[in-house]
Design an enzyme around this catalytic site. Structure first.
Site, mmCIF file in Angstrom:
data_model
loop_
_atom_site.group_PDB
_atom_site.id
_atom_site.type_symbol
_atom_site.label_atom_id
_atom_site.label_comp_id
_atom_site.label_asym_id
_atom_site.label_seq_id
_atom_site.Cartn_x
_atom_site.Cartn_y
_atom_site.Cartn_z
ATOM 1 N N GLU A 105 36.661 40.276 0.953
ATOM 2 C CA GLU A 105 35.999 38.715 0.979
ATOM 3 C C GLU A 105 34.817 38.191 0.693
ATOM 4 O O GLU A 105 33.958 39.215 0.894
ATOM 5 C CB GLU A 105 36.522 38.670 2.488
ATOM 6 C CG GLU A 105 36.505 37.830 3.161
ATOM 7 C CD GLU A 105 35.684 37.398 4.885
ATOM 8 O OE1 GLU A 105 36.295 36.386 5.810
ATOM 9 O OE2 GLU A 105 36.150 38.899 5.368
ATOM 10 N N LYS A 143 42.554 30.812 4.729
ATOM 11 C CA LYS A 143 42.319 31.715 6.214
ATOM 12 C C LYS A 143 43.251 30.831 7.428
ATOM 13 O O LYS A 143 42.993 30.247 7.559
ATOM 14 C CB LYS A 143 41.518 32.074 6.063
ATOM 15 C CG LYS A 143 40.898 33.925 7.530
ATOM 16 C CD LYS A 143 40.058 33.768 7.176
ATOM 17 C CE LYS A 143 39.812 34.425 8.042
ATOM 18 N NZ LYS A 143 38.490 35.904 8.278
ATOM 19 N N CYS A 198 40.993 38.825 6.025
ATOM 20 C CA CYS A 198 40.597 39.382 7.356
ATOM 21 C C CYS A 198 40.871 39.487 8.568
ATOM 22 O O CYS A 198 42.227 39.861 9.149
ATOM 23 C CB CYS A 198 38.760 38.748 7.344
ATOM 24 S SG CYS A 198 37.676 40.467 7.684
#
Length: 286
Positions: A42, A115, A153
């Site tokens: 990331e 995300k 993540c």
């Protein structure tokens, strides 16, 4: 079809060019080792400001989907013939996203995923200051080496994201990550659960090193890993090295295993409506 995947890990600085050079070196090394899909961590091109800064300056690091990072990685993917899920800090007009751009082995962009789950309130985490919640939904992209599903993540803690990507036909789950502190065991085991519950290989990359900012510092624990379709860890890097690990998978064999177990045959979507609520009640009118 047999596909070899790689998980990478590296330390980052505030120097964009140095970070990019390091990332390119890891991708080239993994490709020489036979990897056909290489996952970088990331925000690999920058200092991880989201954990240690709160101010206007980091917004200057954002770039569009067709910005310099994606442009460089498109050329690299085409040069090496590898698939690259590339994570960037995206600027889209007045919105900002933590975004994966999926680049195919010929350098074409297959699409992007923003995300979905944005954390706030964890010790030293200010990501909600900088990122809008993603609006793409969970995506799967057909590439030269299979169907790629990639979260980012904090998405990796939510079984719903993994299940949706599996339902959409993903051959692999990829999670670029940037995480430290003392939560390694929980971090790893929750993703191993996604692999086992969906009978699908999972690849997770992470950072190493210590990064400092005006509001604190984070030491990242590395240990990028590759899990098999039963949730077993097949490859794991150490805590500090800038390195990669690789693993080959027979996708046809895994598809047969998935069908044999019947997990997707025996699902009961008609009973899962409480998942559409925050408190587990049945939605009105359902």
């Amino acid at each position: 079809m047999t596909v070899t995947v790689a998980a990478t890990q590296m330390a980052c600085s505030r120097e964009y060019d140095a970070n990019m050079d390091k990332a390119i070196g890891l991708v080239r090394g993994a490709a020489r080792a036979g990897a056909q899909i290489v996952l970088l961590q990331e925000m690999f091109s920058m200092h991880e400001f989201q954990f240690m800064e709160m101010g206007p300056e980091p917004f200057r690091l954002a770039e569009p989907l067709d910005g310099p990072t994606v442009g460089t990685m498109r050329k690299l993917a085409a040069d090496l013939g590898v698939v690259l899920p590339v994570n960037i800090f995206e600027k889209a007009n007045n919105a900002y996203y933590n975004t994966n751009v999926i680049i195919d082995a010929d350098g074409t962009v297959k699409g992007h995923y923003r995300k979905s789950h944005i954390p706030l309130g964890l010790p030293g985490c200010y990501e909600k200051v900088y990122s809008n919640p993603g609006d793409t939904g969970f995506q799967v992209f057909q590439t030269a080496y299979g169907k790629v599903g990639a979260g980012v993540c904090w998405d990796q803690w939510f079984p719903e994201s993994a299940r949706i990507m599996a339902l959409k036909g993903a051959d692999f789950l990829f999670y670029p990550s940037a995480i430290g502190s003392d939560c390694h065991d929980h971090w790893e085991v929750v993703m191993r659960g996604h692999a086992a519950a969906n009978i699908i290989p999972l690849v997770c990359s992470n950072r190493v090193g210590t990064e400092k900012g005006s509001l604190g510092q984070v030491t990242y624990f590395g240990q990028a890993f590759i899990a098999g379709p039963r949730g077993e860890v097949l490859q794991r890097a150490d805590k500090t090295s800038e390195t990669f690990v690789t693993q080959a998978f027979d996708l046809d064999e895994i598809a047969e295993l998935r069908a044999h177990w019947g997990l997707f045959r025996d699902r009961r979507p008609d009973l899962y409506k409480p998942l559409l609520t925050l408190d587990g009640t049945t939605p009105p009118g359902a």
